[in-house]
Design an enzyme around this catalytic site. Structure first.
Site, PDB file in Angstrom:
ATOM      1  N   LYS A 171       0.887  -1.170   0.000  1.00 14.58           N
ATOM      2  CA  LYS A 171       0.000   0.000   0.000  1.00 14.58           C
ATOM      3  C   LYS A 171       0.919   1.214   0.000  1.00 14.58           C
ATOM      4  O   LYS A 171       1.405   1.644   1.039  1.00 14.58           O
ATOM      5  CB  LYS A 171      -0.886  -0.037   1.246  1.00 14.58           C
ATOM      6  CG  LYS A 171      -2.094   0.888   1.193  1.00 14.58           C
ATOM      7  CD  LYS A 171      -1.665   2.281   1.079  1.00 14.58           C
ATOM      8  CE  LYS A 171      -2.082   3.390   1.871  1.00 14.58           C
ATOM      9  NZ  LYS A 171      -1.771   4.623   1.136  1.00 14.58           N
ATOM     10  N   GLU A 216       9.235  16.275  15.294  1.00 14.72           N
ATOM     11  CA  GLU A 216       9.742  15.990  13.951  1.00 14.72           C
ATOM     12  C   GLU A 216       9.049  16.928  12.963  1.00 14.72           C
ATOM     13  O   GLU A 216       7.835  16.857  12.784  1.00 14.72           O
ATOM     14  CB  GLU A 216       9.445  14.540  13.576  1.00 14.72           C
ATOM     15  CG  GLU A 216      10.043  14.176  12.241  1.00 14.72           C
ATOM     16  CD  GLU A 216       9.751  12.745  11.833  1.00 14.72           C
ATOM     17  OE1 GLU A 216       8.606  12.307  12.008  1.00 14.72           O
ATOM     18  OE2 GLU A 216      10.662  12.074  11.333  1.00 14.72           O
ATOM     19  N   CYS A 218      13.682  10.379   7.351  1.00 13.83           N
ATOM     20  CA  CYS A 218      13.396   9.941   8.729  1.00 13.83           C
ATOM     21  C   CYS A 218      14.588  10.200   9.642  1.00 13.83           C
ATOM     22  O   CYS A 218      14.433  10.535  10.808  1.00 13.83           O
ATOM     23  CB  CYS A 218      13.020   8.470   8.744  1.00 13.83           C
ATOM     24  SG  CYS A 218      14.200   7.425   7.903  1.00 13.83           S
ATOM     25  N   GLU A 222       8.981   1.316  11.281  1.00 15.68           N
ATOM     26  CA  GLU A 222      10.071   2.283  11.068  1.00 15.68           C
ATOM     27  C   GLU A 222       9.429   3.655  11.131  1.00 15.68           C
ATOM     28  O   GLU A 222       8.713   4.041  10.209  1.00 15.68           O
ATOM     29  CB  GLU A 222      10.712   2.080   9.693  1.00 15.68           C
ATOM     30  CG  GLU A 222      11.321   0.718   9.465  1.00 15.68           C
ATOM     31  CD  GLU A 222      12.617   0.509  10.213  1.00 15.68           C
ATOM     32  OE1 GLU A 222      13.216   1.507  10.671  1.00 15.68           O
ATOM     33  OE2 GLU A 222      13.015  -0.651  10.368  1.00 15.68           O
TER      34      GLU A 222
HETATM   35  P1  NAP Z   1       2.090   8.590   7.348  1.00 15.24           P
HETATM   36  O1  NAP Z   1       1.095   9.651   7.183  1.00 15.24           O
HETATM   37  O2  NAP Z   1       2.178   7.854   8.625  1.00 15.24           O
HETATM   38  O3  NAP Z   1       1.815   7.577   6.156  1.00 15.24           O
HETATM   39  C1  NAP Z   1       2.593   6.425   5.940  1.00 15.24           C
HETATM   40  C2  NAP Z   1       1.742   5.390   5.226  1.00 15.24           C
HETATM   41  O4  NAP Z   1       0.692   4.953   6.099  1.00 15.24           O
HETATM   42  C3  NAP Z   1       1.052   5.927   3.972  1.00 15.24           C
HETATM   43  O5  NAP Z   1       0.996   4.926   2.999  1.00 15.24           O
HETATM   44  C4  NAP Z   1      -0.340   6.245   4.508  1.00 15.24           C
HETATM   45  O6  NAP Z   1      -1.314   6.264   3.506  1.00 15.24           O
HETATM   46  C5  NAP Z   1      -0.546   5.078   5.454  1.00 15.24           C
HETATM   47  N1  NAP Z   1      -1.603   5.297   6.435  1.00 15.24           N
HETATM   48  C6  NAP Z   1      -2.150   6.474   6.861  1.00 15.24           C
HETATM   49  N2  NAP Z   1      -3.127   6.237   7.771  1.00 15.24           N
HETATM   50  C7  NAP Z   1      -3.213   4.896   7.931  1.00 15.24           C
HETATM   51  C8  NAP Z   1      -4.013   4.033   8.730  1.00 15.24           C
HETATM   52  N3  NAP Z   1      -4.957   4.518   9.546  1.00 15.24           N
HETATM   53  N4  NAP Z   1      -3.819   2.706   8.652  1.00 15.24           N
HETATM   54  C9  NAP Z   1      -2.863   2.197   7.848  1.00 15.24           C
HETATM   55  N5  NAP Z   1      -2.092   2.964   7.047  1.00 15.24           N
HETATM   56  C10 NAP Z   1      -2.236   4.291   7.091  1.00 15.24           C
HETATM   57  O7  NAP Z   1       3.569   9.106   7.084  1.00 15.24           O
HETATM   58  P2  NAP Z   1       4.068   9.935   5.850  1.00 15.24           P
HETATM   59  O8  NAP Z   1       3.568  11.316   6.023  1.00 15.24           O
HETATM   60  O9  NAP Z   1       3.781   9.247   4.571  1.00 15.24           O
HETATM   61  O10 NAP Z   1       5.669   9.842   6.064  1.00 15.24           O
HETATM   62  C11 NAP Z   1       6.342  10.659   6.962  1.00 15.24           C
HETATM   63  C12 NAP Z   1       6.726   9.907   8.228  1.00 15.24           C
HETATM   64  O11 NAP Z   1       7.423   8.692   7.922  1.00 15.24           O
HETATM   65  C13 NAP Z   1       7.678  10.676   9.099  1.00 15.24           C
HETATM   66  O12 NAP Z   1       7.286  10.611  10.442  1.00 15.24           O
HETATM   67  C14 NAP Z   1       9.017   9.964   8.905  1.00 15.24           C
HETATM   68  O13 NAP Z   1       9.937  10.095   9.933  1.00 15.24           O
HETATM   69  C15 NAP Z   1       8.595   8.565   8.712  1.00 15.24           C
HETATM   70  N6  NAP Z   1       9.628   7.786   7.992  1.00 15.24           N
HETATM   71  C16 NAP Z   1      10.394   6.883   8.686  1.00 15.24           C
HETATM   72  C17 NAP Z   1      11.398   6.166   8.042  1.00 15.24           C
HETATM   73  C18 NAP Z   1      12.246   5.175   8.797  1.00 15.24           C
HETATM   74  O14 NAP Z   1      12.964   4.405   8.187  1.00 15.24           O
HETATM   75  N7  NAP Z   1      12.192   5.142  10.109  1.00 15.24           N
HETATM   76  C19 NAP Z   1      11.615   6.364   6.691  1.00 15.24           C
HETATM   77  C20 NAP Z   1      10.831   7.290   6.008  1.00 15.24           C
HETATM   78  C21 NAP Z   1       9.826   7.996   6.672  1.00 15.24           C
HETATM   79  P3  NAP Z   1      -1.751   7.666   2.790  1.00 15.24           P
HETATM   80  O15 NAP Z   1      -0.596   8.175   2.052  1.00 15.24           O
HETATM   81  O16 NAP Z   1      -2.798   7.251   1.888  1.00 15.24           O
HETATM   82  O17 NAP Z   1      -2.188   8.575   3.893  1.00 15.24           O
END
Ligand code: NAP
Ligand code: MG
Length: 493
Positions: free
Chosen positions: A190, A396, A299, A265
């Site tokens: 997804k 963050e 991240c 992650e």
């Molecule tokens: P996000 O809003 O948490 O979304 C991540 C994924 O989860 C997207 O595919 C999103 O879909 C999906 N999602 C949203 N709500 C959900 C739910 N209720 N149930 C299941 N899945 C759901 O994060 P983001 O804005 O895309 O990415 C930024 C974050 O990722 C930051 O906090 C960053 O630090 C973290 N990150 C961490 C790493 C690591 O390796 N630790 C690497 C990269 C990023 P939609 O797009 O459709 O909302």
């Protein structure tokens, strides 16, 4: 919609789910749009799926895992197919890099030099592990007076749901898909709503490589619908998630209801600790890259820059000079070094924290909020003389905002470095080798770089402690995360 031309070829303007080896439209025909962060025009459209598409994809993955060709292959045979996938990703590397760059408004050179080489390396390294997932023999005194032989096998965990973010989408998708294929699992991906293009391309390349239909499926649409449906689906065995801590927490709570396996992650507020004995030019370059690469949407972004007090003012000013000289604009244009942030919500978030930093009394040396006209642009921003209790030091931001915090000595540096809820990456800049090891030991993080920022590699485990997540990706740990250990005991006399 006009054709999307990149230097490397045509990018798709109409995308569909990829389920059981074919492209399919949503049963209700719903579609979503990708918006260009540079000028807010529509770039492309994609199928906006629902529960029906999740059911179809999970069912394809389940049946291929339980009874399909995939489950009958040896590790060596899987490894050969995964290596073919690596060849195809290598063939299309520039095109895939451009897909990610266009979707999130990134300078195309960045994914070409970092994400794609790393992704290809990850796929090849995983292919190599596929026939080396070994168990152990464990000597015991026997059982109830009988001699026994006990040995372990690591079996694939089953059907995996891979939920991914938009910031470095293809690379992170490969961190999940390549090792889970090596372990013998099947997957439903997804991707983020902002970046479905490269995940769909990966699934098509898996088919071209000869990986059986149903092994790699992609359902596109929203997290709240598709993500949730995957997390709750009774036929999904494991969820691997990269994204925000808030969604990670929600996933962990939901998954606990039927004891699904979970790897998370999540975010970070990673410290870069600069001692006055460090090579200042190297430290400056590393700190600038650590917070401005990919518009700070990383991240492990080194967003808290801890500088020893005697050099803090000078270092912060030099960092501000670097920030002020970065050319921000349309990333497709020659000479531009930084594009916009990925989405409007991200722009609002970054601007909110910039206002917070100013209100809290940190000194704004470069950047700051810029008037919103068209396109989601942020100026590279440097705050100095900050303290660790400020929102800009704790939250963050996920944008190009550096927060410089002075410290007095090693002990002070450790306390500030560890003084957040996060623990993903950390860097220590010093020329004192003993201090480097002392600091690496004391900092609570999944990965510590000494005189280098975020040294990722397909062979090195990656993940966080505290609220930065649980589990590790990449390396052997990344493959084993998709297995369950079983012990078998045989009476031998
Ligand atoms: P996000 O809003 O948490 O979304 C991540 C994924 O989860 C997207 O595919 C999103 O879909 C999906 N999602 C949203 N709500 C959900 C739910 N209720 N149930 C299941 N899945 C759901 O994060 P983001 O804005 O895309 O990415 C930024 C974050 O990722 C930051 O906090 C960053 O630090 C973290 N990150 C961490 C790493 C690591 O390796 N630790 C690497 C990269 C990023 P939609 O797009 O459709 O909302
Ligand atoms: Mg989102």
């Amino acid at each position: 919609m006009t054709k999307l031309q990149s230097e490397a070829g045509l990018l798709p303007t109409e995308m569909f789910h990829f389920i059981n080896g074919i492209e399919v439209e949503s049963s209700d025909g719903a579609r979503g749009e990708l918006i260009n962060p540079v000028d807010e025009t529509v770039l492309a459209s994609y199928s906006f799926g629902g529960v029906a598409e999740v059911d179809a994809a999970v069912s394809a993955a389940r049946s291929e895992f339980d009874n399909g060709v995939w489950s009958s292959l040896s590790g060596y045979q899987r490894g050969c197919l995964i290596n073919k996938l690596a060849d195809l990703v290598e063939r299309d590397a520039d095109l895939i890099a451009d897909m990610d760059a266009v979707c999130i408004g990134r300078v195309p050179m960045e994914p070409r030099i970092l994400d794609l080489p790393n992704a290809i390396q990850t796929i090849r390294t995983s292919a190599g592990w596929a026939d080396k997932i070994e168990g152990r023999t464990i000597p015991t005194p026997g059982y109830l007076g009988r001699a026994t032989l006990s040995y372990t096998v690591n079996e694939p965990v089953g059907v995996v749901a891979a939920i991914t973010p938009w910031n470095t989408p293809f690379m992170i998708t490969c961190w999940k898909v390549a090792p889970l294929l090596a372990a013998g699992c099947t997957v439903v991906i997804k991707p983020s709503e902002e970046t479905p293009m490269s995940a769909l391309h990966l699934a098509k390349l898996a088919k071209e490589a000869g990986i059986p239909d149903g092994v790699v499926n992609v359902v596109t649409g929203s997290g709240s619908v598709i993500g949730n449906a995957l997390v709750r689906h009774p036929s999904v065995d494991k969820i691997t998630f990269t994204g925000s801590p808030a969604v990670g927490q929600h996933i962990q709570t939901e998954a606990a209801k039927d004891f699904k396996r979970v790897s998370l992650e999540l975010g970070g507020k990673s410290p870069q600790v600069v001692f006055s004995d460090a090579d200042q030019d190297e430290a400056l370059a590393g700190c600038a890259m650590g917070i401005f690469f990919n518009q700070g949407q990383i991240c492990a972004a080194g967003s808290r820059i801890l500088v020893q007090r005697d050099i803090a003012d000078e270092f912060a000013q030099k960092l501000a000079d670097v920030a002020s000289n970065i050319v921000v604009g349309n990333p497709q244009e020659e000479g531009v070094q930084m594009g916009p942030v990925c989405k409007k919500a991200q722009l609002d978030r970054v601007n909110y924290y910039i206002r917070e930093g100013v209100a809290a009394g940190a000194s704004l040396l470069a950047g700051g909020e810029c008037p919103y006209e068209k396109g989601w642009f942020v100026r590279p921003t440097v705050f100095a003389a900050a303290t660790n209790d400020m929102a800009i030091a704790q939250q963050e931001i996920f944008g190009p905002v550096a927060t410089v915090i002075p410290f007095d000595d090693e002990q002070d540096a450790v306390e500030i470095a560890n003084g957040t809820v996060y623990g993903l990456g950390a860097t220590v800049w010093t020329s004192d080798v003993k201090r480097a090891h002392r600091m690496a030991k004391k900092i609570k993080a999944g990965a510590v770089g000494v005189n280098c920022w975020a040294p990722i590699d397909a062979r090195l485990p990656w993940g966080g402690v505290k609220q930065s997540g649980s589990g590790r990706e990449c390396g052997l740990s990344g493959v084993m995360a998709y297995t369950e250990e079983k012990v078998i005991t045989v009476v031998t006399d």
